[in-house]
Design an enzyme around this catalytic site. Structure first.
Site, PDB file in Angstrom:
ATOM      1  N   ARG A  49      -2.216  -7.967  13.266  1.00  0.00           N
ATOM      2  CA  ARG A  49      -1.944  -7.015  14.347  1.00  0.00           C
ATOM      3  C   ARG A  49      -0.819  -7.530  15.236  1.00  0.00           C
ATOM      4  NH1 ARG A  49      -7.606  -7.444  15.457  1.00  0.00           N
ATOM      5  NH2 ARG A  49      -8.771  -6.029  14.099  1.00  0.00           N
ATOM      6  N   GLU A  88       0.831  -1.193   0.000  1.00  0.00           N
ATOM      7  CA  GLU A  88       0.000   0.000   0.000  1.00  0.00           C
ATOM      8  C   GLU A  88       0.870   1.249   0.000  1.00  0.00           C
ATOM      9  OE1 GLU A  88      -2.083  -1.010   3.616  1.00  0.00           O
ATOM     10  OE2 GLU A  88      -0.926   0.425   4.793  1.00  0.00           O
TER      11      GLU A  88
END
Length: 313
Positions: A191, A114
């Site tokens: 995470r 990204e």
């Protein structure tokens, strides 16, 4: 007649979200905990719908599958990109994304490389971008010890900054930041640390420690460097260009004629107002709109005062 595809898209509520997507972009929010607007998306977790023209009401994933000529007869099995606007009213989790190979093997979808264009940032805002572990063993040990102060790399940010975030990069968006994110079409996040936050039910959110260690890149993050050119009433900045995506900022002041350089192009209007003319038809442009210039559009004209982020696969 060739036409742009203007899109209506999906809002995503997040534990760290806020209400600035309403105040800054005029989107109609379901709550004051909205973190993401999936502006251009064919991902099953939030699909955009065409608002105008002969394809009005069609979903982008279905259009990509059944109208291949609009996308240059792309051989990619799924629409490859996802464009988001994020409102970080609080810190996002410290996280990492897998590459394509790991993502397909373990999650059944693309990996996630990204990049971020910082739309706004409060005074003192910062991101986490990379880490300080020198080996995978040291990484695992520092995560196990919760030695976040020494592990995580903090970087201050301001509006207009750009960051390339390849898969494998430890990262987190900090409180008080809005970004436009261009990414591969994936919703896989591992995470590492979530600041010991609890959700509305009082539960800690799930962590993915082993997956994170598996996919984390060891070593410094290599950011990209913008290249800006000015031609007439257009200032064009190329932020990044690689196998995943090419991302530009277009600043228009007046009338600008452009011709396509990619099969199709995704465009987000960040500020200003003006118009887009395609095949003799003119469409008004305002802040917060998102559209696709499909392969059937060979050229177009922008007019007005506009700042846009454009991308293609």
């Amino acid at each position: 007649m060739a036409q742009p595809l203007f899109l209506k898209s999906v809002l995503q509520e997040k534990i760290w979200g806020g209400s600035r997507l309403a105040t800054e972009f005029g989107y109609d929010l379901p709550s004051d905990k909205v973190g993401e607007y999936w502006a251009v998306s064919a991902h099953p977790n939030g699909v955009s719908i065409v608002e105008n023209g002969e394809f009005a009401g069609r979903k982008l994933d279905e259009l990509y599958a059944n109208e291949p000529a609009l996308f240059g007869n792309s051989q990619e099995p799924v629409f490859p990109l996802l464009i988001k606007i994020l409102d970080a009213n609080d810190w996002l989790s410290v996280q990492v994304h897998p590459d394509d190979q790991y993502g397909m093997e373990h999650e059944g979808e693309l990996g996630k490389t990204e990049c971020w264009y910082i739309l706004s940032a409060d005074e003192g805002a910062e991101i986490i971008y990379g880490h300080n572990a020198r080996t995978r063993e040291e990484l695992a040990a520092m995560i196990d010890a919760k030695d976040w102060d020494h592990l995580l790399t903090h970087i201050p940010v301001k509006a207009g900054d750009f960051f390339y975030v390849p898969s494998g990069t430890m990262h987190a968006i900090g409180k008080g930041i809005m970004i436009l994110e261009t990414q591969q079409s994936s919703d896989t996040t591992y995470r590492v640390y979530d600041f010991d936050r609890r959700d509305d039910a009082g539960n800690l959110r799930e962590l993915h420690i082993q997956q994170s260690i598996d996919v984390m890149t060891i070593g410094p993050v290599a950011n990209s460097y913008p290249d800006t050119i000015s031609v007439g009433n257009l200032q064009a900045t190329t932020f990044v260009s690689n196998a995943f995506f090419t991302v530009y900022k277009w600043q228009v002041s007046g009338s600008v004629e452009m011709k396509k350089t990619a099969d199709y192009t995704l465009v987000s209007v960040l500020s200003g107002q003006g118009s887009l003319t395609v095949d003799g038809e003119t469409y008004p442009l305002t802040k917060g709109q998102h559209f696709i210039l499909p392969a059937t559009v060979e050229g177009w004209t922008f007019d007005g005062e506009l700042e846009m982020i454009a991308s293609h696969a």
